[in-house]
Write a protein that holds these residues in place. Structure first.
Motif, PDB file in Angstrom:
ATOM      1  N   GLN A 191       0.830  -1.203   0.000  1.00 46.45           N
ATOM      2  CA  GLN A 191       0.000   0.000   0.000  1.00 46.45           C
ATOM      3  C   GLN A 191       0.867   1.256   0.000  1.00 46.45           C
ATOM      4  OE1 GLN A 191      -2.954  -0.068   3.103  1.00 46.45           O
ATOM      5  NE2 GLN A 191      -4.116  -1.715   2.149  1.00 46.45           N
ATOM      6  N   LEU A 192       1.867   1.290   0.854  1.00 47.65           N
ATOM      7  CA  LEU A 192       2.721   2.474   0.924  1.00 47.65           C
ATOM      8  C   LEU A 192       3.500   2.670  -0.371  1.00 47.65           C
ATOM      9  CD1 LEU A 192       1.906   2.325   3.936  1.00 47.65           C
ATOM     10  CD2 LEU A 192       4.232   3.008   4.502  1.00 47.65           C
ATOM     11  N   GLU A 193       3.969   1.593  -0.949  1.00 48.36           N
ATOM     12  CA  GLU A 193       4.726   1.714  -2.194  1.00 48.36           C
ATOM     13  C   GLU A 193       3.869   2.259  -3.319  1.00 48.36           C
ATOM     14  OE1 GLU A 193       6.275  -2.179  -2.899  1.00 48.36           O
ATOM     15  OE2 GLU A 193       7.986  -1.925  -1.518  1.00 48.36           O
ATOM     16  N   SER A 194       2.596   1.869  -3.356  1.00 52.10           N
ATOM     17  CA  SER A 194       1.729   2.263  -4.474  1.00 52.10           C
ATOM     18  C   SER A 194       1.416   3.753  -4.488  1.00 52.10           C
ATOM     19  CB  SER A 194       0.419   1.473  -4.421  1.00 52.10           C
ATOM     20  OG  SER A 194      -0.405   1.912  -3.359  1.00 52.10           O
ATOM     21  N   ILE A 195       1.563   4.418  -3.343  1.00 51.89           N
ATOM     22  CA  ILE A 195       1.311   5.865  -3.284  1.00 51.89           C
ATOM     23  C   ILE A 195       2.590   6.646  -2.991  1.00 51.89           C
ATOM     24  CG2 ILE A 195      -1.128   5.644  -2.640  1.00 51.89           C
ATOM     25  CD1 ILE A 195      -0.294   6.138   0.289  1.00 51.89           C
ATOM     26  N   GLU A 196       3.717   5.962  -3.056  1.00 54.36           N
ATOM     27  CA  GLU A 196       5.002   6.582  -2.740  1.00 54.36           C
ATOM     28  C   GLU A 196       4.916   7.350  -1.424  1.00 54.36           C
ATOM     29  OE1 GLU A 196       7.545   8.029  -6.082  1.00 54.36           O
ATOM     30  OE2 GLU A 196       5.637   8.056  -7.175  1.00 54.36           O
ATOM     31  N   ALA A 197       4.435   6.657  -0.407  1.00 56.02           N
ATOM     32  CA  ALA A 197       4.163   7.288   0.888  1.00 56.02           C
ATOM     33  C   ALA A 197       5.433   7.813   1.534  1.00 56.02           C
ATOM     34  CB  ALA A 197       3.476   6.299   1.818  1.00 56.02           C
ATOM     35  N   TYR A 198       5.232   8.811   2.361  1.00 56.62           N
ATOM     36  CA  TYR A 198       6.317   9.363   3.171  1.00 56.62           C
ATOM     37  C   TYR A 198       6.437   8.623   4.493  1.00 56.62           C
ATOM     38  CZ  TYR A 198       8.944  12.637   6.080  1.00 56.62           C
ATOM     39  OH  TYR A 198       9.866  13.198   6.925  1.00 56.62           O
ATOM     40  N   SER A 199       5.288   8.307   5.085  1.00 59.38           N
ATOM     41  CA  SER A 199       5.323   7.700   6.417  1.00 59.38           C
ATOM     42  C   SER A 199       4.184   6.729   6.636  1.00 59.38           C
ATOM     43  CB  SER A 199       5.278   8.788   7.503  1.00 59.38           C
ATOM     44  OG  SER A 199       4.004   9.405   7.541  1.00 59.38           O
TER      45      SER A 199
END
Length: 247
Positions: free
Chosen positions: A181-189
């Motif tokens: 999930q975090l990778e798919s939105i290039e999350a910061y945190s």
């Protein structure tokens, strides 16, 4: 993920500073600033006629002198509510701020903003574009802005609209597929409940290169181990309890 290290604090005020003043109000934001924090977290909520207010609950009852479903209230009805009297007599007459009023206040205090999109429904296109448009027009420094939500679809739409924003996925219990999930939105945190976090999870988040923020501890001893696990910042209702961590 975002490669810019925007978070230069270990303490963030929750809903402004929810134990020092009525939560999600301008007074609460100012109380957080007086306590020394450089970042605050607040909630943006969609109401009738497309209005965007700073509010947390699905119903008005807990934090105002009104009642009913928050999503259905009209802007003029919100403007007439008292959002401070429940907290103490010192705050009688405190208003629920609009998103724009909160942005102006926070920027005038030179604070960073963690803006949580409160939206539990599927129609994220009813809130996200409006929030993103106001941020585009009225928020000046992208490196003082984090957009967070429990709603993964809302963050996906944020990412589609503007890939430069610093996004934070919120969890209570971290799911197995958190990294995808975090990778798919290039999350910061990754922002999570401190009480549900394990050492193994914390170390995995840090090993993957993400910032790790935890909510909502109001006593330092509750998160003593979390700092050792790699927690980057605590989101707290009472920043004064974490004064030793404030730069």
């Amino acid at each position: 993920m975002s490669t810019t290290d925007i978070l230069k604090t270990r303490v963030m005020g929750h809903r402004g500073a929810a134990l020092l003043a009525p939560e999600n109000t301008l007074s609460s934001i100012r109380a957080a600033a007086r306590a020394g924090v450089t970042w605050v977290e607040i909630d943006v909520y969609l109401i009738a006629q497309g209005g965007l207010i700073i509010f947390h609950d699905d119903k008005l009852d807990r934090c105002t002198n009104g009642s009913g479903v928050t999503r259905q209230v009209l802007p003029e009805e919100v403007a007439a509510l008292d959002a401070g009297g429940y907290f103490s007599s010192d705050f009688v007459g405190e208003k629920i701020p609009t998103l724009l009023e909160a942005l102006d206040c926070i920027q005038s205090l030179n604070l960073g903003l963690n803006l949580e999109i409160k939206h539990d429904e599927a129609d994220v296109e009813s809130i996200v574009p409006a929030v993103m448009d106001i941020l585009q027009r009225h928020w000046k420094d992208n490196d003082k802005l984090m957009i967070s939500s429990f709603n993964y679809e809302a963050l996906q739409l944020c990412y589609q609209i503007n890939k430069t924003r610093h996004l934070a996925q919120l969890y209570e219990n971290i799911p197995q597929d958190w990294q995808a999930q975090l990778e798919s939105i290039e999350a910061y945190s990754l922002n999570c409940d401190y009480a549900c976090l394990t050492k193994q999870q914390a170390q995995a988040v840090k090993a993957a290169g993400y910032k790790l923020l935890c909510y909502t501890a109001n006593e330092p001893q509750l998160v003593e181990s979390h700092w050792q696990w790699g927690m980057d910042a605590i989101i707290t209702d009472d920043p004064t309890q974490f004064a030793s961590f404030i730069d």
